[in-house]
Design an enzyme around this catalytic site. Structure first.
Site, PDB file in Angstrom:
ATOM      1  CG  LEU A 133     -27.840  60.486  -8.450  1.00  0.00           C
ATOM      2  CD1 LEU A 133     -28.963  60.227  -9.444  1.00  0.00           C
ATOM      3  CD2 LEU A 133     -27.734  59.348  -7.447  1.00  0.00           C
ATOM      4  CG  ASP A 134     -20.738  58.623  -9.274  1.00  0.00           C
ATOM      5  OD1 ASP A 134     -20.467  59.553  -8.487  1.00  0.00           O
ATOM      6  OD2 ASP A 134     -20.419  57.435  -9.060  1.00  0.00           O
ATOM      7  CB  ALA A 135     -21.320  62.027 -14.911  1.00  0.00           C
ATOM      8  CB  THR A 137     -25.508  57.196 -11.195  1.00  0.00           C
ATOM      9  OG1 THR A 137     -24.286  56.552 -10.866  1.00  0.00           O
ATOM     10  CG2 THR A 137     -26.634  56.529 -10.428  1.00  0.00           C
ATOM     11  NE  ARG A 233     -18.483  53.738 -10.447  1.00  0.00           N
ATOM     12  CZ  ARG A 233     -17.926  54.756 -11.095  1.00  0.00           C
ATOM     13  NH1 ARG A 233     -18.296  56.005 -10.828  1.00  0.00           N
ATOM     14  NH2 ARG A 233     -17.004  54.533 -12.011  1.00  0.00           N
TER      15      ARG A 233
END
Length: 301
Positions: A133-135, A137, A233
Site C-alpha cells: 500500500l502507498d504510505a 493508504t 489513483r
C-alpha cells in the site's frame, strides 16, 4: 530467529514415492526451495534422520524440511518498536491494518518509521509484504513469514484466489453505478513517481461500484484485477473522478483530508498451506468517515 520447518506425514497414496515427490505433492515445495534445504545440515529429515531427495519413503513416515534458516532477518531494516494492528497471525503469515502516513518499507527520510521497522521489531524475522500500500493508504495487507509462503501468495496475488477490495472517496457525481476501467499504465515522462495512462504501458484493470453518490464527493468500492503502481489513483483521475486529497493526481486540500482518501477494506485469499479461505474486513477509517459526514445528505447512487 529459530529455523522454520514444514512437516508432513507421508500418506498411503505416496507409499514408495521419493522425498522430492512428497515435498512437491504435499507441501508444494519447489525444486529451488529443496535445493536450499539440502545445503542446510539436517535440512531434510525422514523420521528425524537426514535423507536425500531421491530416497524413497513409506506411508506413515514423517518428513521435515527447512524453509527458513535460523537468524534470517531483514538486514536493511532497523527494528523499531511501535504499535501494530494485527488482524490475523499464524506461523505462516500476518494480516495487518496499516495506518495512514506510514510507509511500508524504509527509504531516504523514512528509515525508522515504517511498517517494516515495527514488524521486524516484534517478530525478529524477514519482513515480506505480499500486497503493498502507498504510505497514505490505510487498511489491510498480508505479510508472509517465510520465503516459501511469500512465493505462493505472490503467485496467487493477481488471480481469483486473492481478492482485494478498496474504498475511495472521489470527486464528483457518477452517471454509472458500476463498471470497469481497462486502461494501461506507464511511468509518466520525466517523473520517477508519477504514473499515467499510456497505450504503451502495462495492462491495468479496475472494477468499480458506486456506494454513495453526491454532486461533490462519492464513495466507491474498487476491486483490483491487476496491481500497477498507483493504479486506483491513476484510473480514477483518468475517468474524471480523482481521489479527494490526492496531491499527485487530483487536488491537495489538507483541510478536508491529509492524504488521498483510499482504504484497503477487504481481503479474501486461500491460505497457502491449508487451502482454507480467509476473509477479512476493516471498517472505513475515521478521517474518511468524517470527510463523508461533513458533506451531509449523501444519497445512494
Amino acid at each position: 530467529m529459530q529455523e522454520k520447518r514444514l512437516a508432513v506425514t507421508v500418506p498411503q497414496r505416496l507409499d514408495g514415492a521419493t522425498v522430492k515427490d512428497v515435498a512437491r505433492s504435499c507441501l508444494s515445495l519447489s525444486s529451488t526451495r529443496l535445493k536450499k534445504a539440502k545445503r542446510v545440515p539436517g535440512g531434510i529429515l525422514r523420521n528425524g534422520r537426514g535423507v536425500t531427495v531421491v530416497e524413497r519413503v513409506r506411508a506413515g513416515d514423517v518428513l521435515s524440511i527447512v524453509i527458513e534458516e535460523a537468524g534470517a532477518r531483514s538486514e536493511d531494516v532497523v527494528p523499531v518498536a511501535g504499535d501494530l494492528d494485527v488482524r490475523y497471525e499464524d506461523e505462516h503469515l500476518l494480516v495487518l491494518n496499516k495506518p495512514a502516513g506510514m510507509p511500508v518499507h524504509p527509504s531516504p527520510g523514512h528509515e525508522q518509521d515504517t511498517l517494516a521497522n515495527r514488524v521486524v521489531a516484534r517478530y525478529g524475522e524477514v519482513f515480506r509484504p505480499v500486497n503493498r500500500l502507498d504510505a497514505g493508504t490505510t487498511g489491510l495487507m498480508v505479510a508472509a513469514r517465510n520465503a516459501h509462503v511469500h512465493a505462493r501468495l505472490s503467485a496467487a496475488l493477481h488471480t481469483a484466489d486473492f481478492e482485494r477490495r478498496y474504498l475511495a472517496v472521489v470527486e464528483g457525481a457518477w452517471r454509472e453505478r458500476e463498471g470497469t476501467v481497462d486502461a494501461p499504465i506507464a511511468r509518466a515522462p520525466g517523473s520517477a513517481i508519477r504514473r499515467c495512462v499510456d497505450p504503451a504501458g502495462q495492462r491495468a484493470v479496475t472494477h468499480f461500484r458506486v456506494l454513495t453518490n453526491s454532486a461533490r464527493f462519492s464513495l466507491v468500492e474498487l476491486l483490483l484485477e491487476t496491481g500497477r503502481t498507483h493504479q486506483i489513483r491513476v484510473h480514477m483521475a483518468h475517468i474524471g473522478h480523482p481521489l479527494v486529497g490526492d496531491f499527485l493526481y487530483g487536488t491537495e486540500d489538507r483541510d478536508r483530508i491529509a492524504r488521498p482518501a483510499l482504504h484497503a477494506w477487504k481481503l479474501r485469499f486461500l491460505h497457502p498451506m491449508t487451502g482454507r479461505e480467509l476473509r477479512f474486513a476493516c471498517a472505513l477509517p475515521e478521517d474518511m468517515r468524517a470527510l463523508l459526514t461533513r458533506q451531509g445528505g449523501l444519497e445512494d447512487g
